[in-house]
Design a protein around this motif. Sequence first.
Motif, PDB file in Angstrom:
ATOM      1  N   LEU A 166     -40.761  22.087  33.359  1.00 32.80           N
ATOM      2  CA  LEU A 166     -41.707  22.447  32.678  1.00 32.80           C
ATOM      3  C   LEU A 166     -40.745  22.035  31.201  1.00 32.80           C
ATOM      4  O   LEU A 166     -40.597  23.064  30.698  1.00 32.80           O
ATOM      5  N   ALA A 167     -40.194  20.628  31.645  1.00 37.85           N
ATOM      6  CA  ALA A 167     -40.061  20.339  30.075  1.00 37.85           C
ATOM      7  C   ALA A 167     -40.797  20.617  28.731  1.00 37.85           C
ATOM      8  O   ALA A 167     -41.855  20.136  28.604  1.00 37.85           O
ATOM      9  N   PRO A 168     -40.162  20.204  27.851  1.00 39.35           N
ATOM     10  CA  PRO A 168     -40.668  20.625  26.368  1.00 39.35           C
ATOM     11  C   PRO A 168     -40.726  19.729  25.561  1.00 39.35           C
ATOM     12  O   PRO A 168     -40.557  19.558  24.354  1.00 39.35           O
ATOM     13  N   VAL A 169     -41.548  18.547  26.552  1.00 33.42           N
ATOM     14  CA  VAL A 169     -41.907  17.555  25.511  1.00 33.42           C
ATOM     15  C   VAL A 169     -43.622  17.672  24.950  1.00 33.42           C
ATOM     16  O   VAL A 169     -44.975  17.743  25.998  1.00 33.42           O
ATOM     17  N   PRO A 170     -43.689  17.022  23.795  1.00 36.89           N
ATOM     18  CA  PRO A 170     -44.847  17.166  23.534  1.00 36.89           C
ATOM     19  C   PRO A 170     -46.080  16.264  23.107  1.00 36.89           C
ATOM     20  O   PRO A 170     -45.473  15.075  24.094  1.00 36.89           O
ATOM     21  N   GLY A 171     -47.311  16.693  23.350  1.00 37.41           N
ATOM     22  CA  GLY A 171     -48.093  15.665  23.763  1.00 37.41           C
ATOM     23  C   GLY A 171     -48.800  14.979  22.840  1.00 37.41           C
ATOM     24  O   GLY A 171     -49.557  15.691  22.671  1.00 37.41           O
ATOM     25  N   PHE A 172     -48.712  14.071  22.444  1.00 37.93           N
ATOM     26  CA  PHE A 172     -49.114  13.370  21.439  1.00 37.93           C
ATOM     27  C   PHE A 172     -50.431  12.856  21.327  1.00 37.93           C
ATOM     28  O   PHE A 172     -50.908  12.999  20.297  1.00 37.93           O
ATOM     29  N   TYR A 173     -51.455  13.047  22.533  1.00 37.39           N
ATOM     30  CA  TYR A 173     -52.849  12.735  22.556  1.00 37.39           C
ATOM     31  C   TYR A 173     -53.843  14.502  21.764  1.00 37.39           C
ATOM     32  O   TYR A 173     -54.566  14.094  21.612  1.00 37.39           O
ATOM     33  N   THR A 174     -53.235  14.999  22.089  1.00 34.36           N
ATOM     34  CA  THR A 174     -53.673  16.317  20.241  1.00 34.36           C
ATOM     35  C   THR A 174     -53.081  15.754  19.315  1.00 34.36           C
ATOM     36  O   THR A 174     -54.164  16.718  18.548  1.00 34.36           O
ATOM     37  N   ARG A 175     -52.900  15.196  18.571  1.00 36.48           N
ATOM     38  CA  ARG A 175     -52.745  14.603  17.499  1.00 36.48           C
ATOM     39  C   ARG A 175     -52.196  16.000  16.146  1.00 36.48           C
ATOM     40  O   ARG A 175     -52.731  16.278  15.848  1.00 36.48           O
TER      41      ARG A 175
END
Length: 210
Positions: A166-175
Amino acid sequence: MTDKKSDKDVICVGISGASGPIIGIRLVEELLKTGREVQCAVSSAARRIIEYELFENDEKYVDLKTLFEKKKFLFDNPLLNEYENDDFFAPMASGSTAFSAAVVAPCSMKTLSCVVNGHGDSLIARLCDVAIKEKRKCVIVPRETPLSAIHLENLLKAARFGADILAPVPGFYTRPKTVDDIIDFIVGKILNLLHIPHDLFESWDRLRCQ
């Protein structure tokens, strides 16, 4: 006769020496909120990084209980047990100990290398060794960028051995509005893999309905 805790109630967390120990710390916090027992190991390098990134070198890391007490979250919680990273007498160093999952967050490339090569020279590496050989959930959160071919090959090996990467990559769809929002997203993703409900971020289907 007292009831024994189910192995589903025990999660083991390793915090190794890479940037982002707050991910592992927040994960421990959320797991304790669910009433699960947490066994944890923090490497010596991670301790120094905590002092630098979280304390700005103003104080020394003692243990997670002390850290949580300062945040006014945790007060002598018996569900949290922290062990030294060289303590091979810790419960999670043995496959005979019942636990449902192991998470290393963040996972340094050194720790990753030890895991995929069966070099359990630390409690954290041994924990992953136990989880993999016992066919239990093992989640690795690698913290490095860019990734070399060596890193990528080691991550592929870990995945083939049964670990979840699980790469610590943010999901920007959560704004996200704050760094805490980004951290919560990553922690929420880990909880998803552990099949533990949370409210750290809204799922995509719920966001679309807003």
